[in-house]
Write a protein that holds these residues in place. Structure first.
Motif, PDB file in Angstrom:
ATOM      1  N   PRO A 101       0.785  -1.328   0.034  1.00 47.42           N
ATOM      2  CA  PRO A 101      -0.017   0.006   0.181  1.00 47.42           C
ATOM      3  C   PRO A 101       0.776   1.468   0.168  1.00 47.42           C
ATOM      4  N   ASN A 102       1.801   1.417   0.704  1.00 48.15           N
ATOM      5  CA  ASN A 102       2.536   2.640   0.721  1.00 48.15           C
ATOM      6  C   ASN A 102       3.337   2.842  -0.430  1.00 48.15           C
ATOM      7  N   ILE A 103       3.655   1.788  -1.300  1.00 47.13           N
ATOM      8  CA  ILE A 103       4.326   2.076  -2.716  1.00 47.13           C
ATOM      9  C   ILE A 103       3.195   2.553  -3.614  1.00 47.13           C
ATOM     10  N   VAL A 104       2.028   1.932  -3.469  1.00 51.41           N
ATOM     11  CA  VAL A 104       0.725   2.179  -4.214  1.00 51.41           C
ATOM     12  C   VAL A 104       0.525   3.781  -4.148  1.00 51.41           C
ATOM     13  N   GLU A 105       0.631   4.195  -2.725  1.00 53.50           N
ATOM     14  CA  GLU A 105       0.266   5.702  -2.701  1.00 53.50           C
ATOM     15  C   GLU A 105       1.486   6.514  -3.377  1.00 53.50           C
ATOM     16  N   GLN A 106       2.807   6.104  -3.204  1.00 57.29           N
ATOM     17  CA  GLN A 106       3.794   6.786  -4.220  1.00 57.29           C
ATOM     18  C   GLN A 106       3.572   6.776  -5.619  1.00 57.29           C
ATOM     19  N   ILE A 107       3.029   5.657  -6.032  1.00 63.20           N
ATOM     20  CA  ILE A 107       2.832   5.331  -7.570  1.00 63.20           C
ATOM     21  C   ILE A 107       1.869   6.408  -8.036  1.00 63.20           C
ATOM     22  N   GLU A 108       0.683   6.299  -7.188  1.00 60.54           N
ATOM     23  CA  GLU A 108      -0.376   7.119  -7.570  1.00 60.54           C
ATOM     24  C   GLU A 108      -0.117   8.577  -7.588  1.00 60.54           C
ATOM     25  N   GLN A 161      -7.958  -2.254 -12.286  1.00 54.19           N
ATOM     26  CA  GLN A 161      -8.942  -3.028 -11.604  1.00 54.19           C
ATOM     27  C   GLN A 161      -9.497  -2.454 -10.232  1.00 54.19           C
ATOM     28  N   ASN A 162      -8.471  -1.663  -9.880  1.00 55.55           N
ATOM     29  CA  ASN A 162      -8.881  -0.945  -8.381  1.00 55.55           C
ATOM     30  C   ASN A 162      -9.538   0.297  -8.675  1.00 55.55           C
ATOM     31  N   VAL A 163     -10.994   0.417  -8.513  1.00 54.92           N
ATOM     32  CA  VAL A 163     -11.853   1.372  -8.899  1.00 54.92           C
ATOM     33  C   VAL A 163     -11.514   2.616  -7.712  1.00 54.92           C
ATOM     34  N   ALA A 164     -10.960   2.295  -6.557  1.00 50.70           N
ATOM     35  CA  ALA A 164     -10.660   3.485  -5.605  1.00 50.70           C
ATOM     36  C   ALA A 164      -9.404   4.068  -6.314  1.00 50.70           C
ATOM     37  N   VAL A 165      -8.428   3.598  -6.886  1.00 48.82           N
ATOM     38  CA  VAL A 165      -7.138   4.101  -7.352  1.00 48.82           C
ATOM     39  C   VAL A 165      -7.648   4.941  -8.516  1.00 48.82           C
ATOM     40  N   ALA A 166      -8.576   4.414  -9.591  1.00 50.51           N
ATOM     41  CA  ALA A 166      -8.951   5.215 -10.816  1.00 50.51           C
ATOM     42  C   ALA A 166      -9.766   6.399 -10.358  1.00 50.51           C
ATOM     43  N   ARG A 167     -10.553   6.367  -9.438  1.00 49.90           N
ATOM     44  CA  ARG A 167     -11.309   7.705  -8.740  1.00 49.90           C
ATOM     45  C   ARG A 167     -10.254   8.619  -8.221  1.00 49.90           C
ATOM     46  N   ARG A 168      -9.415   8.150  -7.714  1.00 49.81           N
ATOM     47  CA  ARG A 168      -8.424   9.123  -7.285  1.00 49.81           C
ATOM     48  C   ARG A 168      -7.245   9.852  -8.156  1.00 49.81           C
ATOM     49  N   VAL A 169      -7.283   9.207  -9.184  1.00 49.44           N
ATOM     50  CA  VAL A 169      -6.115   9.687 -10.054  1.00 49.44           C
ATOM     51  C   VAL A 169      -6.832  10.125 -11.577  1.00 49.44           C
ATOM     52  N   SER A 170      -7.783   9.657 -12.042  1.00 44.63           N
ATOM     53  CA  SER A 170      -8.354   9.860 -13.354  1.00 44.63           C
ATOM     54  C   SER A 170      -9.235  11.045 -13.448  1.00 44.63           C
ATOM     55  N   LYS A 171      -9.399  11.582 -14.702  1.00 45.94           N
ATOM     56  CA  LYS A 171     -10.030  12.478 -14.828  1.00 45.94           C
ATOM     57  C   LYS A 171     -11.305  12.018 -15.770  1.00 45.94           C
ATOM     58  N   ARG A 172     -11.042  10.981 -16.704  1.00 45.91           N
ATOM     59  CA  ARG A 172     -12.215  10.226 -17.176  1.00 45.91           C
ATOM     60  C   ARG A 172     -11.944   8.777 -17.270  1.00 45.91           C
ATOM     61  N   PHE A 173     -13.184   8.168 -17.507  1.00 46.73           N
ATOM     62  CA  PHE A 173     -13.040   6.739 -17.867  1.00 46.73           C
ATOM     63  C   PHE A 173     -13.814   6.105 -18.649  1.00 46.73           C
ATOM     64  N   VAL A 174     -13.236   4.820 -19.105  1.00 50.79           N
ATOM     65  CA  VAL A 174     -13.908   3.905 -20.074  1.00 50.79           C
ATOM     66  C   VAL A 174     -14.247   2.531 -19.283  1.00 50.79           C
ATOM     67  N   ILE A 175     -15.168   2.033 -19.222  1.00 44.46           N
ATOM     68  CA  ILE A 175     -15.596   0.721 -18.841  1.00 44.46           C
ATOM     69  C   ILE A 175     -15.646  -0.311 -20.128  1.00 44.46           C
ATOM     70  N   MET A 176     -15.149  -1.390 -20.059  1.00 43.46           N
ATOM     71  CA  MET A 176     -14.915  -2.500 -21.155  1.00 43.46           C
ATOM     72  C   MET A 176     -15.795  -3.669 -20.871  1.00 43.46           C
ATOM     73  N   ASP A 177     -16.721  -4.126 -21.709  1.00 46.06           N
ATOM     74  CA  ASP A 177     -17.166  -5.290 -21.438  1.00 46.06           C
ATOM     75  C   ASP A 177     -17.300  -6.155 -22.681  1.00 46.06           C
ATOM     76  N   ARG A 178     -16.799  -7.505 -22.619  1.00 48.19           N
ATOM     77  CA  ARG A 178     -16.790  -8.340 -24.021  1.00 48.19           C
ATOM     78  C   ARG A 178     -16.169  -7.584 -25.296  1.00 48.19           C
ATOM     79  N   GLY A 179     -15.072  -6.856 -25.019  1.00 53.04           N
ATOM     80  CA  GLY A 179     -14.336  -6.408 -26.111  1.00 53.04           C
ATOM     81  C   GLY A 179     -14.880  -5.031 -26.576  1.00 53.04           C
TER      82      GLY A 179
END
Length: 231
Positions: A165-172, A191-209
């Motif tokens: 976890p401490n390295i995850v915080e550094q990478i974020e 895969q980690n939605v919490a990480v995506a919410r903290r770092v991203s501006k936008r998102f795409v969710i994929m399903d079946r290609g």
């Protein structure tokens, strides 16, 4: 900065990516989300030219690159940190970093000091073999090597997977600083939605290609997560 139009990608004769269209603006930070096996990594591989066959369009800074091989795409400005990091375990940290400079004609084989400002541990371990680093240090090495290519856009495939976890915080924080302070365009498979919410501006969710949902990170609701990501 990066634009896909009706992109299809194949493993043999099997279509794994189906008519994906998306646009990543200069300075954007987009996370690609979804369950295992829905095509997230495959999409990155298609952008990089690593699939058996692709059709459609991949443009980088307005230039069509879907007719170029992987090395040409790297020279054009696509940096990549693969799932599993992809470092060379028998090479030293310094040798791994020097590999990143090969795709940067301006570097002349020089490792820029600002990389060590981001990842000070790497400077202390320059002569240590990559395989002898911790998982978190290997991830930092993989990210630093990609940054030394001087990319226009960097593609990251689950960089927080299996990291303490401490390295995850550094990478974020490094990713946030690269995007917000240096203006780097980032595409993150996560895969980690919490990480995506903290770092991203936008998102795409994929399903079946295919793309199942997209929007700003503020629109990444619990309902969308439950429908398309939660197991």
């Amino acid at each position: 900065m990066l634009e896909l139009k009706n992109l299809r990608a194949f493993y043999g004769n099997s279509c794994a990516i189906q008519d994906v269209s998306l646009r990543v603006e200069t300075g954007d930070f987009m996370s690609i989300l979804g369950r295992n096996g829905v095509g997230k990594t495959t999409l990155l591989r298609a952008i990089l030219g690593l699939m058996d066959k692709t059709s459609g369009s991949v443009k980088l800074a307005g230039e069509e690159i879907n007719d170029k091989d992987t090395s040409a795409r790297a020279l054009a400005g696509i940096g990549y940190v693969p799932q599993g990091r992809g470092i060379l375990p028998k090479f030293t940290v310094q040798e791994n970093l020097l590999m990143g400079t090969f795709a940067n004609p301006k570097s002349r084989g020089r490792i820029d000091d600002w990389v060590f400002d981001l990842f000070p541990d790497l400077k202390a371990f320059l002569n240590r073999r990559g395989g002898n680093l911790s998982g978190g240090q290997q991830q930092q090495l993989a990210l630093a090597r990609a940054l030394l290519t001087d990319p226009k856009v960097i593609l990251l495939d689950e960089p927080t997977e299996g990291i303490q976890p401490n390295i995850v915080e550094q990478i974020e924080q490094v990713l946030i600083d690269l995007n917000r302070k240096r203006g780097m365009t980032v595409v993150l498979v996560e895969q980690n939605v919490a990480v995506a919410r903290r770092v991203s501006k936008r998102f795409v969710i994929m399903d079946r290609g295919s793309v199942a949902a997209r929007g700003t990170v503020a629109e990444l609701t619990d309902d969308l997560v439950h429908r398309h990501i939660a197991v």
